[in-house]
Design an enzyme around this catalytic site. Structure first.
Site, PDB file in Angstrom:
ATOM      1  N   CYS A  29       3.835 -30.986   0.309  1.00 23.28           N
ATOM      2  CA  CYS A  29       2.470 -30.476   0.154  1.00 23.28           C
ATOM      3  C   CYS A  29       2.444 -29.331  -0.856  1.00 23.28           C
ATOM      4  CB  CYS A  29       1.928 -29.969   1.484  1.00 23.28           C
ATOM      5  SG  CYS A  29       1.937 -31.190   2.797  1.00 23.28           S
ATOM      6  N   ASP A  81       2.867  34.676   8.972  1.00 23.06           N
ATOM      7  CA  ASP A  81       1.853  34.927   9.992  1.00 23.06           C
ATOM      8  C   ASP A  81       2.536  34.713  11.345  1.00 23.06           C
ATOM      9  OD1 ASP A  81      -0.705  35.143  11.308  1.00 23.06           O
ATOM     10  OD2 ASP A  81      -0.660  32.958  11.488  1.00 23.06           O
ATOM     11  N   CYS A  93       4.313 -28.384   4.375  1.00 26.15           N
ATOM     12  CA  CYS A  93       5.638 -28.920   4.073  1.00 26.15           C
ATOM     13  C   CYS A  93       5.927 -28.732   2.592  1.00 26.15           C
ATOM     14  CB  CYS A  93       5.731 -30.400   4.433  1.00 26.15           C
ATOM     15  SG  CYS A  93       4.664 -31.454   3.429  1.00 26.15           S
ATOM     16  N   CYS A 121       6.693   9.766 -27.771  1.00 28.11           N
ATOM     17  CA  CYS A 121       5.669   8.741 -27.537  1.00 28.11           C
ATOM     18  C   CYS A 121       4.360   9.395 -27.095  1.00 28.11           C
ATOM     19  CB  CYS A 121       6.124   7.760 -26.463  1.00 28.11           C
ATOM     20  SG  CYS A 121       7.728   7.011 -26.749  1.00 28.11           S
TER      21      CYS A 121
END
Length: 849
Positions: A110, A509, A107, A40
């Site tokens: 609503c 180090d 509610c 692809c």
């Protein structure tokens, strides 16, 4: 995606491209979710590169994104998006999630009215009402419909809208197994199964229904044709785009195989309808399995992206408000309560708490945070209340940079990945040529029928695409790098992941790596009747104005109180300091300074009555409370890795203070673990003096050390070590001071890089916490990743080769070639790669001090 450059008129939601400006060139990233295999990617790349002005193309199969660098005067994102579509792939348009505050919707009734009103608004992808919070969450494509249209619909339902907030979401919730292609695949599979029953189980029902070009056509043959028509649509469509873009990929090969089987059936009477249907159905299943496997790999990166919360609680004008994180400005105050994620990088300005930094640094134990400490986005506030002043905007914090770098890491191809790409360029043409040869030669050489020879050729065409072989390395790299990021180790590229697993030498180090990098007072020896407090008080007065780390350690140990007037302060370069304390000249510095003042350092009286004597002083004072500082006390302290400071007046030594940079408690265990895992040699490189370096090297157990090195000398040592080994050298340092040596090493590893822009940008690998135990984990993960890559490469190549060689002898039916050679191997290499996500950073056995 959204457009970052406001001056780019052709980007943004219309094209799905995200554009940034880099000098004379523009860079755009496109979301191409169906680009989930190397074939692809090749098809898309071939199509896009025909555009004038395109400079570089970087397809990322594992994330389904295409990054294009181009001349903005010659082309634009719209043209690029069109070339992607012309290759047969969809450029995903971003969706935007909009949160609408509707406080009166409290509610279910609503909520139902609001939903009904919003159902009349066109181009809304989804609507979710949340009456318990008074919020409606909507998903829309681009900027349609507008905010005004949404608000108007809600208001028509009788509810007021108090505000809206937006957040971009580029992911699709479409389930793979119920997608249109999946449904067509299942339907064609059912039809194929019915045809099989009619032809092989109850042949009496498989009546002839007609003839085509002189060949008999039975009921089962018709069912097989229906299976091809239903299940093969996407294959033939993609094959068409492959042919148009001259890509010899799996889609074109499968299309040729299916059409070849149908042609042989209709034109030559070879009755290969069953083979054509089997190819269509099984290859569609293989494609779904491949997509599922790639989604698993992508999910490991998505987990990183999901660490940061989408909302933040900010304090504005004395009030708290919950807002999207991308609307919070640098400098604002964010409130984080117990159990909440910290939304943005910042500094604590109020409160204290333990913060779980595991999502960023991989630390297993929460870190105490108080005023002045920095915190990172995505970390979790465990217990206390915090107020954080934001220091980095959303998209520019530590977590965002880590995610971006993990994504970019896929661009740095490993040596094995480069080999696979070179090999695959020859593999497909060779196998296609072999398929043609087998088809033409089998009837003559092996005495097979023409129909059998055609089936052999079709089977080899199925095996000609090296998808599983090509994807075996990048999917392993993605799994390894994302696994490391979850454990607090940021690997900047697949090449570094591979190289770390091959190194033979690890160079450290000292300061800030094997040691904590914080000097502390370890010993105080009071002399000539002074007490320990007297010595520290004088030293504090002398060092209070010094900016040297040793002076800062002494001041911190002495604490407050007992200050004396300080006059005539003077720094004596390379030796110490001088000042008048209460009108009396005092000195603090190296033993050399006091030798120049004519002190007899071989005969000094230690305080044993009225003062505190350290254990070191008691051991050294062997004759009449007399110390030989020059030959005994000072060398003994230095042999323990400590720096010695003498304190006194012009006439009298008052005391000795020893300061040391403490060795990390996990340092020795980390070195031992590296050796156990197969590291041949560990070396410490430091600019410190020989005695201190020797003491630290002995404590941590490194095989060798080199002291008193300048930065260029560290580079020379790394080059020499690299020349002495076949696998290379890993250099571990702080990412800033050791930058030349880190850059010279085969792999540069920076300590404690979380929140440090320089270290995140410059290191090959960054340990995001100051924890050396992550180093053995890194080496172990890299070694296992190399093993997984080798297994995937050779297994996928070996299976294909064995199947291809067995085809001319009739041992490999076409269904086996599809399921084992394509779907099976793709699923197997992805599953094998996912094993790397289970590699964990085990706690080391650290001896208590």
């Amino acid at each position: 995606m959204t457009t970052e450059d406001p001056d780019e008129p052709d980007g943004g939601p219309e094209t799905g491209g995200e554009t940034t400006d880099r000098g004379d060139s523009a860079v755009s990233q496109f979301d191409v979710p169906e680009m989930d295999c190397p074939a692809c990617a090749g098809k898309v790349e071939s199509s896009v590169e025909t555009l004038d002005g395109v400079e570089t193309i970087d397809p990322q199969v594992t994330t389904g994104t295409l990054t294009v660098t181009y001349d903005a005067d010659a082309t634009d994102t719209a043209a690029i998006a069109e070339r992607i579509r012309s290759a047969g792939y969809v450029v995903a348009e971003p969706t935007e999630t909009l949160r609408v505050s509707v406080p009166d919707m409290d509610c279910a009734s609503c909520a139902g009215k609001v939903e009904s009103a919003l159902s009349t608004v066109e181009d809304l992808e989804s609507v979710e009402t949340q009456p318990t919070t008074g919020t409606v969450v909507l998903t829309r494509t681009g900027a349609e419909p507008t905010d005004d249209a949404i608000v108007a619909a809600i208001e028509r339902a009788g509810y007021d809208v108090e505000g809206t907030t937006g957040a971009t979401d580029e992911s699709s919730d479409e389930e793979l197994w119920t997608s249109p292609r999946a449904l067509k695949t299942w339907a064609s599979g059912v039809v194929l199964a019915v045809g099989l029953v009619l032809e092989f189980l109850i042949p009496g029902t498989n009546a002839q229904v007609g003839t085509v070009l002189g060949s008999a056509l039975h009921v089962a043959d018709l069912l097989f044709l229906v299976a091809v028509a239903v299940g093969g649509q996407a294959i033939l469509r993609n094959g068409y785009y492959s042919a148009r873009n001259l890509n010899l990929d799996i889609d074109l090969l499968m299309s040729i195989a299916i059409l070849g089987a149908l042609t042989a059936s209709l034109a030559f009477g070879e009755a290969l309808y069953f083979e054509a249907a089997t190819l269509a159905v099984l290859f569609s299943i293989a494609e779904l399995l491949e997509r599922y496997s790639m989604d698993r790999a992508r999910d490991s990166l998505e987990e990183l992206m999901d660490l940061s919360p989408e909302e933040a609680t900010v304090r504005r004008d004395g009030e708290e408000a919950v807002v999207p994180v991308d609307t919070v400005d640098v400098g604002e105050r964010v409130v984080v309560r117990p159990g909440e994620k910290i939304p943005l990088d910042g500094d604590v300005i109020d409160g204290e708490s333990a913060v779980n930094q595991a999502p960023i640094t991989g630390e297993s134990v929460p870190v105490d945070k108080t005023v002045g400490d920095d915190v990172y986005a995505g970390t979790i506030n465990e217990g206390g209340y915090l107020e954080v002043q934001v220091t980095s905007a959303s998209g520019d914090n530590t977590l965002s940079r880590i995610v971006e770098m993990v994504e970019d890491a896929q661009s740095n191809k490993t040596e094995r990945e480069q080999f696979v790409e070179r090999f695959s360029a020859y593999y497909t043409p060779v196998v296609v040529a072999f398929a043609v040869l087998v088809t033409l030669a089998s009837p003559v050489v092996l005495g097979t029928t023409l129909s059998t020879a055609v089936v052999y050729g079709l089977t080899l065409l199925v095996l000609a695409c090296p998808c599983a072989f090509v994807i075996s390395t990048p999917v392993s790299v993605v799994s390894g790098i994302t696994s490391a990021a979850k454990n607090g180790v940021l690997i900047k590229g697949g090449n570094h992941l591979e190289a770390m697993g091959e190194v033979d030498v690890v160079a450290f180090d000292k300061t800030g790596t094997l040691t904590k990098g914080e000097l502390t007072v370890t010993d105080v020896i009071a002399l000539n009747g002074n007490s320990e407090d007297d010595v520290l008080r004088c030293a504090r007065g002398l060092e209070a104005r010094s900016e040297h780390p040793i002076g800062e350690a002494i001041v911190a140990e002495a604490g407050e109180g007992g200050e004396r007037d300080i006059d005539a302060f003077e720094s004596i370069t390379g030796k110490g300091v001088r000042a008048e304390l209460g009108g009396v000249p005092h000195f603090a510095g190296k033993p050399d300074l006091f030798e120049e003042l004519d002190f007899d350092l071989s005969h000094v009286h230690a305080t044993t009555d009225g003062g505190l004597v350290t254990k070191t002083a008691q051991q050294l004072c062997e004759r009449n409370n007399c110390l030989d500082l020059l030959d005994e006390a000072v060398p003994e302290l230095q042999s323990e890795g400590k720096t010695v400071v003498l304190v006194g007046t012009e006439d009298e030594l008052e005391g000795v203070i020893a300061v040391a940079d403490e060795v990390r408690p996990e340092a020795r265990a980390a070195v031992e673990r590296l050796s156990a895992l197969g590291i041949e040699k560990t070396v410490m490189l430091t600019g410190d003096n020989e005695r201190t370096a020797g003491a630290i090297a002995e404590q941590v157990g490194v095989d060798d050390y080199a002291a008193e090195l300048l930065p260029d000398e560290k580079v020379a040592h790394v080059e020499r070590l690299d020349g002495e080994t076949d696998g290379g050298v890993a250099m571990v340092g702080d990412g800033i001071n050791d930058a030349p040596a880190l850059a010279t090493a085969t792999v540069g590893v920076a300590m404690g890089a979380a929140g440090t822009d320089t270290a995140l940008e410059t290191a090959d690998v960054a340990l995001l916490s100051d924890d050396l135990s992550k180093l053995p984990y890194l080496y172990d993960l890299s070694g296992q990743a190399n093993g997984v890559i080798r297994q995937n490469v050779w297994a996928s190549l070996g299976v294909k080769a064995v199947l291809a060689l067995a085809v001319p002898f009739g041992y490999v039916p076409i269904w086996l070639a599809v399921l084992a050679g394509d779907a099976g191997m793709t699923t197997a290499v992805t599953g094998n790669a996912m094993r790397l996500s289970s590699v964990r950073a085990d706690a080391l056995d650290v001896e208590s001090e």
